[in-house]
Motif scaffolding. Structure first.
Motif, PDB file in Angstrom:
ATOM      1  N   ARG A 137      57.605  26.579  38.333  1.00 26.88           N
ATOM      2  CA  ARG A 137      58.313  27.822  38.064  1.00 26.88           C
ATOM      3  C   ARG A 137      58.077  28.355  36.652  1.00 26.88           C
ATOM      4  NH1 ARG A 137      62.565  28.982  35.235  1.00 26.88           N
ATOM      5  NH2 ARG A 137      63.659  30.935  35.657  1.00 26.88           N
ATOM      6  N   GLU A 138      58.047  27.464  35.649  1.00 22.20           N
ATOM      7  CA  GLU A 138      57.909  27.927  34.269  1.00 22.20           C
ATOM      8  C   GLU A 138      56.557  28.575  33.995  1.00 22.20           C
ATOM      9  OE1 GLU A 138      57.151  23.410  34.320  1.00 22.20           O
ATOM     10  OE2 GLU A 138      58.580  24.837  35.208  1.00 22.20           O
ATOM     11  N   ASP A 139      55.569  28.293  34.834  1.00 19.04           N
ATOM     12  CA  ASP A 139      54.237  28.891  34.651  1.00 19.04           C
ATOM     13  C   ASP A 139      53.975  30.049  35.609  1.00 19.04           C
ATOM     14  OD1 ASP A 139      53.659  27.104  32.657  1.00 19.04           O
ATOM     15  OD2 ASP A 139      52.586  25.694  33.948  1.00 19.04           O
ATOM     16  N   LEU A 140      54.978  30.417  36.418  1.00 15.35           N
ATOM     17  CA  LEU A 140      54.756  31.458  37.413  1.00 15.35           C
ATOM     18  C   LEU A 140      54.445  32.824  36.793  1.00 15.35           C
ATOM     19  CD1 LEU A 140      54.628  32.244  40.372  1.00 15.35           C
ATOM     20  CD2 LEU A 140      57.118  32.553  40.358  1.00 15.35           C
ATOM     21  N   PRO A 141      55.195  33.285  35.763  1.00 16.60           N
ATOM     22  CA  PRO A 141      54.817  34.586  35.167  1.00 16.60           C
ATOM     23  C   PRO A 141      53.393  34.595  34.651  1.00 16.60           C
ATOM     24  CG  PRO A 141      57.004  33.938  34.440  1.00 16.60           C
ATOM     25  CD  PRO A 141      56.413  32.745  35.142  1.00 16.60           C
ATOM     26  N   ASN A 142      52.958  33.477  34.056  1.00 13.88           N
ATOM     27  CA  ASN A 142      51.593  33.389  33.556  1.00 13.88           C
ATOM     28  C   ASN A 142      50.590  33.466  34.697  1.00 13.88           C
ATOM     29  OD1 ASN A 142      49.220  31.130  32.782  1.00 13.88           O
ATOM     30  ND2 ASN A 142      49.652  32.657  31.221  1.00 13.88           N
ATOM     31  N   ALA A 143      50.883  32.770  35.802  1.00 14.30           N
ATOM     32  CA  ALA A 143      49.980  32.790  36.954  1.00 14.30           C
ATOM     33  C   ALA A 143      49.898  34.184  37.562  1.00 14.30           C
ATOM     34  CB  ALA A 143      50.445  31.777  38.000  1.00 14.30           C
ATOM     35  N   VAL A 144      51.035  34.887  37.656  1.00 17.18           N
ATOM     36  CA  VAL A 144      51.033  36.253  38.174  1.00 17.18           C
ATOM     37  C   VAL A 144      50.183  37.156  37.276  1.00 17.18           C
ATOM     38  CG1 VAL A 144      52.468  38.290  38.609  1.00 17.18           C
ATOM     39  CG2 VAL A 144      53.242  36.037  39.369  1.00 17.18           C
ATOM     40  N   GLY A 145      50.309  36.980  35.961  1.00 22.68           N
ATOM     41  CA  GLY A 145      49.505  37.775  35.040  1.00 22.68           C
ATOM     42  C   GLY A 145      48.020  37.487  35.170  1.00 22.68           C
ATOM     43  N   LEU A 146      47.653  36.216  35.323  1.00 22.58           N
ATOM     44  CA  LEU A 146      46.243  35.869  35.485  1.00 22.58           C
ATOM     45  C   LEU A 146      45.705  36.360  36.819  1.00 22.58           C
ATOM     46  CD1 LEU A 146      46.055  32.273  33.967  1.00 22.58           C
ATOM     47  CD2 LEU A 146      45.330  34.437  32.932  1.00 22.58           C
ATOM     48  N   ASN A 147      46.543  36.339  37.859  1.00 21.56           N
ATOM     49  CA  ASN A 147      46.124  36.932  39.137  1.00 21.56           C
ATOM     50  C   ASN A 147      45.777  38.395  38.954  1.00 21.56           C
ATOM     51  OD1 ASN A 147      46.401  34.640  40.628  1.00 21.56           O
ATOM     52  ND2 ASN A 147      48.108  35.328  41.853  1.00 21.56           N
ATOM     53  N   SER A 148      46.616  39.110  38.214  1.00 20.32           N
ATOM     54  CA  SER A 148      46.355  40.523  37.955  1.00 20.32           C
ATOM     55  C   SER A 148      45.093  40.693  37.111  1.00 20.32           C
ATOM     56  CB  SER A 148      47.552  41.163  37.246  1.00 20.32           C
ATOM     57  OG  SER A 148      48.688  41.155  38.079  1.00 20.32           O
ATOM     58  N   ALA A 149      44.886  39.765  36.179  1.00 26.32           N
ATOM     59  CA  ALA A 149      43.658  39.827  35.374  1.00 26.32           C
ATOM     60  C   ALA A 149      42.433  39.643  36.257  1.00 26.32           C
ATOM     61  CB  ALA A 149      43.694  38.755  34.286  1.00 26.32           C
ATOM     62  N   SER A 150      42.528  38.704  37.207  1.00 25.20           N
ATOM     63  CA  SER A 150      41.431  38.494  38.149  1.00 25.20           C
ATOM     64  C   SER A 150      41.180  39.744  38.981  1.00 25.20           C
ATOM     65  CB  SER A 150      41.762  37.313  39.065  1.00 25.20           C
ATOM     66  OG  SER A 150      40.909  37.266  40.183  1.00 25.20           O
ATOM     67  N   PHE A 151      42.267  40.322  39.491  1.00 27.72           N
ATOM     68  CA  PHE A 151      42.151  41.527  40.314  1.00 27.72           C
ATOM     69  C   PHE A 151      41.499  42.653  39.525  1.00 27.72           C
ATOM     70  CE2 PHE A 151      44.053  45.489  41.996  1.00 27.72           C
ATOM     71  CZ  PHE A 151      43.620  45.407  43.309  1.00 27.72           C
ATOM     72  N   ASN A 152      41.928  42.819  38.282  1.00 31.42           N
ATOM     73  CA  ASN A 152      41.402  43.920  37.487  1.00 31.42           C
ATOM     74  C   ASN A 152      40.070  43.586  36.840  1.00 31.42           C
ATOM     75  OD1 ASN A 152      43.474  46.228  37.436  1.00 31.42           O
ATOM     76  ND2 ASN A 152      44.716  44.390  37.255  1.00 31.42           N
ATOM     77  N   GLY A 153      39.759  42.280  36.723  1.00 32.41           N
ATOM     78  CA  GLY A 153      38.396  41.920  36.352  1.00 32.41           C
ATOM     79  C   GLY A 153      37.432  42.373  37.436  1.00 32.41           C
ATOM     80  N   GLY A 154      37.846  42.169  38.704  1.00 29.50           N
ATOM     81  CA  GLY A 154      37.052  42.690  39.810  1.00 29.50           C
ATOM     82  C   GLY A 154      36.975  44.198  39.787  1.00 29.50           C
ATOM     83  N   ARG A 155      38.068  44.818  39.388  1.00 29.82           N
ATOM     84  CA  ARG A 155      38.112  46.280  39.291  1.00 29.82           C
ATOM     85  C   ARG A 155      37.197  46.784  38.182  1.00 29.82           C
ATOM     86  NH1 ARG A 155      43.887  49.354  38.573  1.00 29.82           N
ATOM     87  NH2 ARG A 155      43.307  51.354  39.492  1.00 29.82           N
ATOM     88  N   LEU A 156      37.022  45.969  37.144  1.00 27.50           N
ATOM     89  CA  LEU A 156      36.149  46.333  36.039  1.00 27.50           C
ATOM     90  C   LEU A 156      34.684  46.280  36.454  1.00 27.50           C
ATOM     91  CD1 LEU A 156      35.941  46.935  32.958  1.00 27.50           C
ATOM     92  CD2 LEU A 156      35.852  44.465  32.606  1.00 27.50           C
ATOM     93  N   ILE A 157      34.339  45.238  37.213  1.00 30.44           N
ATOM     94  CA  ILE A 157      32.943  45.015  37.591  1.00 30.44           C
ATOM     95  C   ILE A 157      32.585  45.727  38.896  1.00 30.44           C
ATOM     96  CG2 ILE A 157      31.250  43.236  38.188  1.00 30.44           C
ATOM     97  CD1 ILE A 157      32.965  41.286  36.501  1.00 30.44           C
TER      98      ILE A 157
END
Length: 446
Positions: A137-157
């Protein structure tokens, strides 16, 4: 490890993120290619047709989300995701074959978009809630943020690659076929996971009424209702960037597929920055969501009046950053403040309201573009975001809606399964008043 990437300490999450990066690039390639196919090949620059295609792709999320959430709460999310990845890969391959063989017609694209959306209606809540099984649970906000980074990394490329491939290969067909192959990356990584490390939440009961339980839970949580209202309005009328950037590139600045794809990549720079900032933020809140909605409204309005292609492109950076902040903060806040055995149903409702509004908003935005001009498509979205933020801030300041931040702080890590049709003791205050709730979160594997 840096606080920005602390979720990567967990091996299963590393596997998940690696597969997602590949798949997200392919997904964004398909989105650009699909819009370009409809706009320039199958119609004569019809914004309405693009809007209908986008709407059909997201309509199933609105239609099937409550039932999809119930399925996600009852069955293995990992197995569900393997099935949905295979399904979406087959649909992408079929569209690619139709285009390559010159058999594609507009109604076929509509039908396949709806089919893709139907599979995504199950994939969305499974994907959102699966993250809570990969990290504590304590790492969930970080994981959600990294998921979004992955999604938008794909959006970048993805958009830039799609634009170049369409130009070099003379069509959109190969782009769809490449996307079909990209889904294999997620399937492979899911198959490699250590099942003993999964932090599984309690399964929901298979009794009748499980969908009703999820809706009743949300109905008595004024904080979650406000978050759903914010993402619903912004998702419906502001974040139709597939439509707005296509119309701006084609009709305002008279650009081709390469420049259209570049706009998506430029916006992704802002989105990726927002995602990485979100990964460092451990305590999201409704105030942050509302503030980011203000920034989104202002930046979208300014972008809508930019006189040149490049000045418009530059303004898409703050648009992407603020839009991503709204969605990431809202997503993490909801996930952290709901009972784990209801998380699938609540996140399905979240996805339905956020993405399910697109079938309503995309055709409207397309019609606005054809009737009043392409600039109004993004300008109208900016006004909607500002109005939504104003209402949210007014409700928060009046004290009628609590910020779930305190709920997040008070969560008890002990787990308590909730049989369908029964009200857990922890939730009784929420079912009688709008008092804040302290749901319990499971952190131990079954």
């Amino acid at each position: 490890m840096s606080p920005t990437f602390k979720a990567l300490n967990h091996p299963n999450y590393r596997l998940w993120l690696a597969g997602s990066v590949v798949s997200n690039v392919g997904t964004w390639m398909q989105r650009v290619a699909q819009d370009w196919l409809v706009l320039t090949v199958l119609t004569d620059n019809s914004g309405v047709a693009v809007g209908i295609t986008t709407g059909l792709q997201f309509a199933p999320m609105l239609l099937f989300a409550p039932f999809a959430g119930s399925v996600v709460d009852r069955f293995s999310r990992r197995r569900i995701l393997i099935g949905t990845q295979v399904g979406m890969g087959l649909l992408a391959a079929l569209l690619g074959v139709l285009v390559v063989t010159d058999m594609a017609q507009l109604w076929m694209v509509y039908a396949l978009a709806f089919g893709l959306g139907t599979v995504a209606a199950l994939d969305g809540p499974a994907r959102q809630t699966f993250v809570s099984e990969l990290v504590p649970r304590e790492d969930l906000p970080n994981a959600v943020g990294l998921n979004s980074a992955s999604f938008n990394g794909g959006r970048l490329i993805g958009p830039a690659v799609a634009g170049l491939l369409i130009h070099w290969l003379g069509g959109t067909g190969p782009v769809f076929l490449i996307n079909a192959v990209s889904f294999a990356a997620v399937v492979i990584q899911l198959s490699r996971m250590d099942l003993d490390r999964l932090l599984l939440s309690p399964n929901a009961s298979r009794k009748r009424g499980s969908v009703r339980d999820g809706l009743a839970y949300v109905r008595h949580r004024s904080d979650i209702l406000l978050l759903l209202g914010i993402v619903g309005m912004i998702g419906t009328f502001t974040m139709n960037f597939q439509v707005t950037t296509a119309l701006m590139a084609r009709l305002v600045f008279d650009k081709g597929s390469g420049q259209y794809g570049l706009l998506g990549s430029v916006m992704a720079i802002g989105s990726l920055s927002g995602a990485l900032l979100a990964a460092r933020r451990s305590k999201p809140s409704i105030h942050l969501v509302a503030g980011a909605a203000v920034a989104l409204g202002v930046s979208a309005l300014v972008a809508s009046v930019m006189p040149t292609y490049w000045s418009f492109a530059v303004l898409l950076v703050p648009v992407g950053l603020s839009a991503l902040t709204v969605m990431t903060a809202a997503n993490a806040t909801v996930q952290l403040s709901v009972a784990p055995e209801l998380r699938g149903r609540v996140m399905a409702l979240y996805m339905a309201i956020f993405m399910g509004g697109t079938p309503i908003g995309a055709p409207i935005i397309g019609w606005i573009g054809e009737t009043f001009g392409a600039r109004w498509t993004i300008g109208f979205g900016g006004l909607t975001s500002l109005l939504t933020a104003a209402v949210a801030l007014t409700l928060l300041r009046s004290g009628r809606v609590p910020d779930p931040q305190q709920v997040v702080d008070d969560v008890d890590p002990a787990a308590a399964a909730v049989p369908s049709g029964e009200v857990p003791v922890d939730l009784e205050p929420a079912l009688t008043t709008d008092a804040q709730v302290s749901p319990r979160v499971s952190s131990s594997p079954r």
